[in-house]
Design a protein around this motif. Structure first.
Motif, mmCIF file in Angstrom:
data_model
loop_
_atom_site.group_PDB
_atom_site.id
_atom_site.type_symbol
_atom_site.label_atom_id
_atom_site.label_comp_id
_atom_site.label_asym_id
_atom_site.label_seq_id
_atom_site.Cartn_x
_atom_site.Cartn_y
_atom_site.Cartn_z
ATOM 1 N N ASN A 127 51.096 45.574 41.458
ATOM 2 C CA ASN A 127 50.948 47.116 41.914
ATOM 3 C C ASN A 127 50.040 47.854 40.964
ATOM 4 O OD1 ASN A 127 52.795 47.346 44.293
ATOM 5 N ND2 ASN A 127 54.031 46.259 42.845
ATOM 6 N N ILE A 128 49.187 47.242 40.336
ATOM 7 C CA ILE A 128 48.692 48.089 39.294
ATOM 8 C C ILE A 128 47.822 49.222 39.594
ATOM 9 C CG2 ILE A 128 46.614 46.562 38.708
ATOM 10 C CD1 ILE A 128 48.927 48.086 35.907
ATOM 11 N N GLU A 129 47.029 49.113 40.941
ATOM 12 C CA GLU A 129 46.259 50.119 41.425
ATOM 13 C C GLU A 129 46.990 51.426 41.523
ATOM 14 O OE1 GLU A 129 47.840 47.884 44.978
ATOM 15 O OE2 GLU A 129 47.172 47.477 42.932
ATOM 16 N N HIS A 130 48.451 51.369 41.670
ATOM 17 C CA HIS A 130 49.106 52.577 42.046
ATOM 18 C C HIS A 130 49.523 53.230 40.522
ATOM 19 C CE1 HIS A 130 49.686 51.322 45.861
ATOM 20 N NE2 HIS A 130 49.900 50.297 45.717
ATOM 21 N N LYS A 185 42.692 46.124 33.592
ATOM 22 C CA LYS A 185 43.643 45.550 32.956
ATOM 23 C C LYS A 185 43.276 45.289 31.513
ATOM 24 C CE LYS A 185 44.687 43.347 37.401
ATOM 25 N NZ LYS A 185 44.950 41.933 37.813
ATOM 26 N N ASN A 186 42.690 46.312 30.961
ATOM 27 C CA ASN A 186 42.382 46.254 29.454
ATOM 28 C C ASN A 186 43.584 46.993 28.914
ATOM 29 O OD1 ASN A 186 39.926 45.247 29.285
ATOM 30 N ND2 ASN A 186 38.966 47.343 29.825
ATOM 31 N N ASP A 189 40.643 60.165 32.102
ATOM 32 C CA ASP A 189 39.689 59.204 33.281
ATOM 33 C C ASP A 189 39.388 57.876 32.498
ATOM 34 O OD1 ASP A 189 39.703 61.246 35.037
ATOM 35 O OD2 ASP A 189 37.726 61.782 34.649
ATOM 36 N N TRP A 190 39.046 57.765 31.467
ATOM 37 C CA TRP A 190 38.785 56.564 30.608
ATOM 38 C C TRP A 190 40.051 55.748 30.621
ATOM 39 C CZ3 TRP A 190 40.306 54.148 26.069
ATOM 40 C CH2 TRP A 190 39.275 53.052 25.531
ATOM 41 N N CYS A 191 40.952 56.332 30.242
ATOM 42 C CA CYS A 191 42.507 55.803 30.170
ATOM 43 C C CYS A 191 42.831 54.868 31.666
ATOM 44 C CB CYS A 191 43.695 56.566 29.606
ATOM 45 S SG CYS A 191 43.413 56.653 27.972
ATOM 46 N N ASN A 192 42.802 55.789 32.406
ATOM 47 C CA ASN A 192 43.092 55.225 33.874
ATOM 48 C C ASN A 192 42.297 54.387 34.340
ATOM 49 O OD1 ASN A 192 45.204 57.048 34.004
ATOM 50 N ND2 ASN A 192 44.275 58.661 34.941
ATOM 51 N N LEU A 252 52.901 43.778 30.128
ATOM 52 C CA LEU A 252 51.664 43.436 30.448
ATOM 53 C C LEU A 252 50.753 43.241 29.146
ATOM 54 C CD1 LEU A 252 51.022 46.578 32.786
ATOM 55 C CD2 LEU A 252 51.327 44.030 33.535
ATOM 56 N N SER A 253 51.346 43.536 27.932
ATOM 57 C CA SER A 253 50.626 43.248 26.438
ATOM 58 C C SER A 253 50.666 41.814 26.014
ATOM 59 C CB SER A 253 51.225 44.110 25.428
ATOM 60 O OG SER A 253 50.740 43.977 24.307
#
Length: 256
Positions: free
Chosen positions: A109-112, A160-161, A151-154, A82-83
């Protein structure tokens, strides 16, 4: 709380029995990431059982079937696809010829997925959180007065950062630096500079997994194994027996 832990998968299929044999009696089941990349990937791309895209879809299907019970975390071998940072793609076994297909499977599937979770005071992530890395994120918009770093990381992941979790190494090719991200930092640096007092991680393979190590300020559980067969259960109501860093190192040297 009884939490099942499935460390780095790396396109093996051991996780299937781990899930199916234990899911019904657990409160939570956490995958620690690195679903893709194996040193036999050139053979396994054409094998449906081990194909990386199929592996991603399989773990996502478990999340969809048990949305409130299963957590899927991402590791450095996932984020390397992803990077946009070339250095992040230098992980061993990276499948450059299939980079786009694997990246798309994660994006679909990023939301999972998450970077980390916390249950009963235990922070679970692929590699761990250092004080240095967390403090560096304050310059990038993290406000500890408004939310936790988890929470910030998630949230950054869902936005998509992905660059926030890129390789940040300067001195250590393995990632053994306190500046490294929660998907890259190695245990020695994590123990020196841990942001949380109780952390459980994969990422660093050891034949002796699980390993329980403490330096009085931090309790760390290491669960990744070279053959990817280690399955671990954390009972948050029972404190494991931790050993000092010196004693653990002595045990590792004797094992070798």
């Amino acid at each position: 709380m009884l939490i099942g832990i499935i460390p780095d998968v790396h396109q093996t299929t051991h996780f299937i029995k781990m899930v199916e044999n234990n899911i019904n009696r657990l409160d939570k089941l956490v995958f620690l990431g690195d679903y893709v990349d194996n040193w036999l990937e050139k053979i396994w791309w054409h094998d449906p059982e081990h194909n990386p895209v199929n592996t991603i879809n399989k773990v996502v299907s478990y999340k969809q079937n048990y949305p409130d019970k299963i957590d899927l975390l991402l590791g450095n071998h996932c984020l390397s696809y992803l990077s946009k940072n070339p250095k992040s793609k230098l992980v061993s076994g990276h499948q450059h010829e299939h980079d786009k297909e694997i990246a798309q499977a994660f994006l679909n599937n990023i939301e999972h997925f998450k970077i980390a979770v916390e249950y009963d005071g235990w922070v679970i992530s692929h590699a761990g959180f250092s004080n240095t890395w967390v403090n560096n994120q304050k310059e990038k918009g993290f406000n500890p007065d408004k939310e936790t770093i988890i929470d910030w990381c998630n949230k950054m992941l869902l936005k998509k950062n992905f660059h926030y979790f890129d390789w940040t190494g300067k001195l250590s090719p393995s990632g053994d630096e306190v500046t490294q991200t929660p998907t890259w930092i190695r245990p020695f640096s994590l123990m020196k500079d841990s942001y949380f007092s109780n952390q459980l991680v994969g990422h660093s393979e050891t034949k002796l997994a699980p390993i329980f190590v403490t330096n009085k300020k931090t309790n760390l559980i290491l669960v990744d194994s070279p053959d990817h067969t280690c399955y671990f259960e954390l009972n948050t109501k029972k404190q494991p027996k931790f050993e000092t860093v010196e004693k653990v190192l002595k045990t590792i040297r004797n094992e070798k």
